[in-house]
Write a protein that holds these residues in place. Structure first.
Motif, short mmCIF file in Angstrom:
data_model
loop_
_atom_site.label_atom_id
_atom_site.label_comp_id
_atom_site.label_asym_id
_atom_site.label_seq_id
_atom_site.Cartn_x
_atom_site.Cartn_y
_atom_site.Cartn_z
N PRO A 429 14.70 -67.61 65.66
CA PRO A 429 15.49 -66.93 66.70
C PRO A 429 16.15 -67.90 67.68
CG PRO A 429 13.37 -65.83 66.40
CD PRO A 429 13.31 -67.10 65.62
N LYS A 430 15.45 -68.99 67.98
CA LYS A 430 16.02 -69.98 68.89
C LYS A 430 17.24 -70.64 68.26
CE LYS A 430 14.78 -73.91 71.82
NZ LYS A 430 13.69 -74.81 72.29
N ALA A 431 17.17 -70.90 66.95
CA ALA A 431 18.31 -71.49 66.25
C ALA A 431 19.48 -70.51 66.19
CB ALA A 431 17.89 -71.91 64.84
N GLU A 432 19.17 -69.23 66.01
CA GLU A 432 20.23 -68.21 65.99
C GLU A 432 20.95 -68.17 67.34
OE1 GLU A 432 21.44 -66.30 63.75
OE2 GLU A 432 20.03 -66.27 62.09
N GLU A 433 20.20 -68.26 68.41
CA GLU A 433 20.82 -68.25 69.74
C GLU A 433 21.63 -69.52 69.98
OE1 GLU A 433 22.01 -67.03 73.48
OE2 GLU A 433 21.29 -65.96 71.70
N LEU A 434 21.17 -70.64 69.41
CA LEU A 434 21.92 -71.90 69.56
C LEU A 434 23.30 -71.78 68.92
CD1 LEU A 434 21.97 -74.85 70.45
CD2 LEU A 434 20.94 -75.46 68.26
N LYS A 435 23.37 -71.07 67.82
CA LYS A 435 24.66 -70.82 67.16
C LYS A 435 25.60 -70.09 68.11
CE LYS A 435 24.78 -67.38 64.47
NZ LYS A 435 24.52 -66.42 63.35
N ASN A 436 25.06 -69.15 68.88
CA ASN A 436 25.88 -68.42 69.86
C ASN A 436 26.24 -69.30 71.06
OD1 ASN A 436 25.60 -66.11 68.26
ND2 ASN A 436 23.72 -65.51 69.31
N ILE A 437 25.28 -70.13 71.47
CA ILE A 437 25.50 -71.00 72.64
C ILE A 437 26.71 -71.90 72.42
CG2 ILE A 437 24.52 -73.01 73.83
CD1 ILE A 437 21.80 -71.64 73.67
N LEU A 438 26.87 -72.39 71.20
CA LEU A 438 27.97 -73.32 70.91
C LEU A 438 29.34 -72.66 71.07
CD1 LEU A 438 26.45 -75.17 67.83
CD2 LEU A 438 26.84 -76.12 70.10
N SER A 439 29.37 -71.34 71.12
CA SER A 439 30.65 -70.64 71.32
C SER A 439 30.74 -69.98 72.70
CB SER A 439 30.83 -69.57 70.23
OG SER A 439 29.79 -68.62 70.28
N PHE A 445 27.46 -68.16 79.86
CA PHE A 445 26.18 -68.76 80.26
C PHE A 445 25.64 -68.08 81.51
CE2 PHE A 445 27.22 -72.43 77.55
CZ PHE A 445 25.97 -72.73 77.04
N ALA A 446 26.51 -67.88 82.49
CA ALA A 446 26.08 -67.27 83.75
C ALA A 446 25.59 -65.83 83.52
CB ALA A 446 27.22 -67.29 84.76
N ALA A 447 26.34 -65.07 82.71
CA ALA A 447 25.98 -63.67 82.48
C ALA A 447 24.65 -63.56 81.72
CB ALA A 447 27.10 -62.98 81.71
N HIS A 448 24.49 -64.36 80.68
CA HIS A 448 23.26 -64.28 79.88
C HIS A 448 22.05 -64.78 80.67
CE1 HIS A 448 24.76 -62.97 75.96
NE2 HIS A 448 25.84 -63.72 76.17
N TRP A 449 22.27 -65.77 81.53
CA TRP A 449 21.12 -66.27 82.29
C TRP A 449 20.67 -65.28 83.35
CZ3 TRP A 449 17.93 -69.90 80.98
CH2 TRP A 449 17.00 -70.37 81.90
N LYS A 450 21.60 -64.49 83.86
CA LYS A 450 21.22 -63.47 84.84
C LYS A 450 20.37 -62.37 84.20
CE LYS A 450 25.12 -63.98 88.03
NZ LYS A 450 26.33 -63.33 88.59
N ASN A 451 20.61 -62.12 82.91
CA ASN A 451 19.85 -61.09 82.19
C ASN A 451 18.51 -61.68 81.76
OD1 ASN A 451 18.87 -59.04 80.63
ND2 ASN A 451 20.49 -59.13 79.08
N HIS A 452 17.44 -61.22 82.38
CA HIS A 452 16.11 -61.79 82.10
C HIS A 452 15.62 -61.46 80.69
CE1 HIS A 452 15.19 -63.30 86.18
NE2 HIS A 452 15.97 -62.29 86.58
N ASP A 453 16.23 -60.48 80.04
CA ASP A 453 15.82 -60.12 78.68
C ASP A 453 16.71 -60.74 77.60
OD1 ASP A 453 13.78 -58.50 79.68
OD2 ASP A 453 15.12 -56.76 79.86
N SER A 454 17.63 -61.58 78.02
CA SER A 454 18.56 -62.17 77.05
C SER A 454 17.85 -63.19 76.15
CB SER A 454 19.73 -62.84 77.78
OG SER A 454 19.26 -63.97 78.50
N GLU A 455 18.43 -63.43 74.98
CA GLU A 455 17.89 -64.42 74.05
C GLU A 455 17.94 -65.82 74.66
OE1 GLU A 455 16.56 -63.86 70.94
OE2 GLU A 455 16.70 -61.73 71.44
N LEU A 456 18.99 -66.09 75.41
CA LEU A 456 19.12 -67.40 76.05
C LEU A 456 17.94 -67.66 76.98
CD1 LEU A 456 20.89 -69.92 76.58
CD2 LEU A 456 21.96 -68.64 78.45
N ARG A 457 17.60 -66.66 77.77
CA ARG A 457 16.52 -66.83 78.74
C ARG A 457 15.15 -66.82 78.03
NH1 ARG A 457 17.48 -65.83 84.82
NH2 ARG A 457 15.55 -66.70 85.62
#
Length: 487
Positions: A429-439, A445-457
């Protein structure tokens, strides 16, 4: 006279006139019909004449073809007469081949009869061994004739090996019992050496060790399937495969006066040869060793007075674990790639999943399912974690490079999922999220980090996210603002 009576003659005359006109019309029509019929008859006669001429032409062609056919038949008869001897010779050769095949079939039937006879004379071991020799000779003849293509011969030969060892062991036991009874009768207990082994036992150990070395020199393949029943457990769960010659070897070990010596020879042999073995063969050695260790341990539990050393069983299991673990270290991705690189588009990153797929097939064929899945899971997790670390630790990632890596990651992860199947790969799952992070953009980044349930967080630490933002984006007020939110 009435008016009606006066009008009758005129009505009759008019009626007769009408009838006369009608007759004339019909006569004219009949004349035209007759004229048409005469023309039709003339046309039919002409067509019949033409048809007759055409038929005569075709009949002449048929006669010509018949003559050509007769010539061809004559030529074929001449050829047949000339090649008759050759055809007869070929036919005789085919008949000889069929007769030879029938004879080989008879040999197979004879082998079946001899196998039944061998089972029937269990108490007469000498006769059974004679039967086994005859079967081996027939198998060799059939193998030469078939060019090694008869698969049933492989099973028969392995059955012969197991049967021969069983008979020889039983025969040795019988001779030893007779010897012991004779010694008791005449009061000869035999000399005991310094190690507590009698002279007779010492000779027997030497004979065993020579036979063990001969067995170990055999190829690890072909293999046979073992189930949990062979290990003394219920059902048919988690089968594995071991060398065909392993069962006779286990019989020899348990029958030897000093089985610990045999186990020492076994471990010493593979310590020196394991580096020359393929990955699949190492897996076979692992299964072989575990089966021997289990049988030795079981023998200790069932025969407390047995000389079988419990330490030898434990040591053999430890040896198998070490050998297999050392090979796995060589198969890990960090050892697989020939050069260290921090670029995800290196060929090694793309080639390793294909290697894992091939190795997975070998593992699943040899090892128990639970063991093969655990091993494969460890290799995949190590590989995926290294993929993540290569990207996360990168100091500078250009935009075109980020897009390329996102595509490469997508392809690699799709293949890894296909290989893993139902296995749960922890860092996936962490690798899957990394694929999204690169785009992602800075706003993403700001929106996903604000969401405490996001994969990024969920999967990334603040330090990792901040490092990725600095690597992907150039310094700007907006980047500073987003970095300030990553806490």
């Amino acid at each position: 006279m009435s008016l009606a009576a006066l009008e009758k003659p005129s009505l009759l005359a008019a009626r007769m006139t009408d009838i006369e006109r009608d007759i004339r019309r019909k006569m004219d029509a009949l004349a035209k019909h007759v004229e048409h019929t005469e023309l039709l008859d003339e046309s039919s006669i002409q067509e019949a004449g033409q048809l007759k001429i055409s038929l005569e032409e075709h009949l002449s062609e048929v006669d010509l073809l018949a003559a050509q056919l007769n010539d061809t038949i004559s030529s074929l008869r001449q050829i047949a007469d000339q090649d008759q001897k050759q055809h007869i010779a070929e036919l005789e050769a085919k008949i000889a081949t069929v007769n030879h095949a029938l004879k080989r079939t008879a040999d197979l039937i004879e082998i079946g009869d001899l196998l039944e006879a061998t089972e029937a004379c269990q108490n007469d071991r000498s006769t059974a061994l004679v039967y086994l020799n005859r079967i081996e000779e027939s198998c060799e003849t059939l193998n030469v004739w078939s060019g090694g293509k008869l698969r049933i011969l492989q099973s028969i030969r392995q059955h012969l090996v197991n049967k021969r060892y069983t008979l020889e062991v039983e025969q040795r036991k019988s001779l030893q019992n007779l010897k012991d009874e004779s010694n008791k009768e005449y009061g000869h207990d035999g000399d005991i050496n310094a190690e507590g082994i009698g002279d007779g036992e010492e000779n027997e150990v030497s004979a065993f060790l020579g036979k063990i070395r001969e067995i170990l020199r055999k190829s690890l393949e072909p293999t046979e399937k073992l189930t949990s029943t062979d290990f003394g457990g219920p059902g048919d769960m988690n089968p594995c495969r071991v060398s065909f010659w392993l069962r006779p070897l286990v019989v020899e070990i348990l029958d030897c006066p000093e089985p610990s010596l045999v186990i020492d020879i076994y471990t010493s042999y593979y310590k020196h040869t394991v580096s020359t073995l393929s990955d699949k063969e190492v897996a076979i050695v692992y299964c072989n060793s575990m089966f021997i260790a289990h049988k030795v341990l079981l023998h200790c539990l069932l025969h407390p007075s047995s000389r079988v050393a419990l330490n030898s069983s434990v040591g053999l299991r430890r040896f198998a674990d070490i050998v297999f673990h050392e090979r796995l270290q060589k198969l890990a991705f960090d050892s697989f790639r020939q050069r260290k690189t921090d670029f995800l588009d290196d060929d090694a990153f793309k080639e390793y999943p294909q290697f894992l797929r091939r190795y997975c097939a070998d593992l699943q064929e040899i090892l128990p399912l639970n063991v093969s899945e655990k091993v494969l899971c460890l290799l995949i997790e190590d590989y995926v974690e290294l993929l993540i670390s290569v990207v996360v630790m990168k100091e500078d990632i250009e935009s075109n490079q980020a897009d390329l890596w996102a595509t490469i990651l997508s392809e690699i992860l799709a293949e890894i999922k296909d290989i893993a199947g139902r296995m749960k790969i922890r860092p996936l799952p962490k690798a899957e999220e990394l694929k999204n992070i690169l785009s992602y953009g800075l706003k993403d980044f700001a929106a996903h980090w604000k969401n405490h349930d996001s994969e990024l967080r969920t999967w990334y630490q603040p330090a990792e996210v901040a490092h990725l933002i600095k690597a992907i984006f150039q310094n700007s007020p907006m980047r500073s603002s987003v970095l300030a939110q990553i806490k």
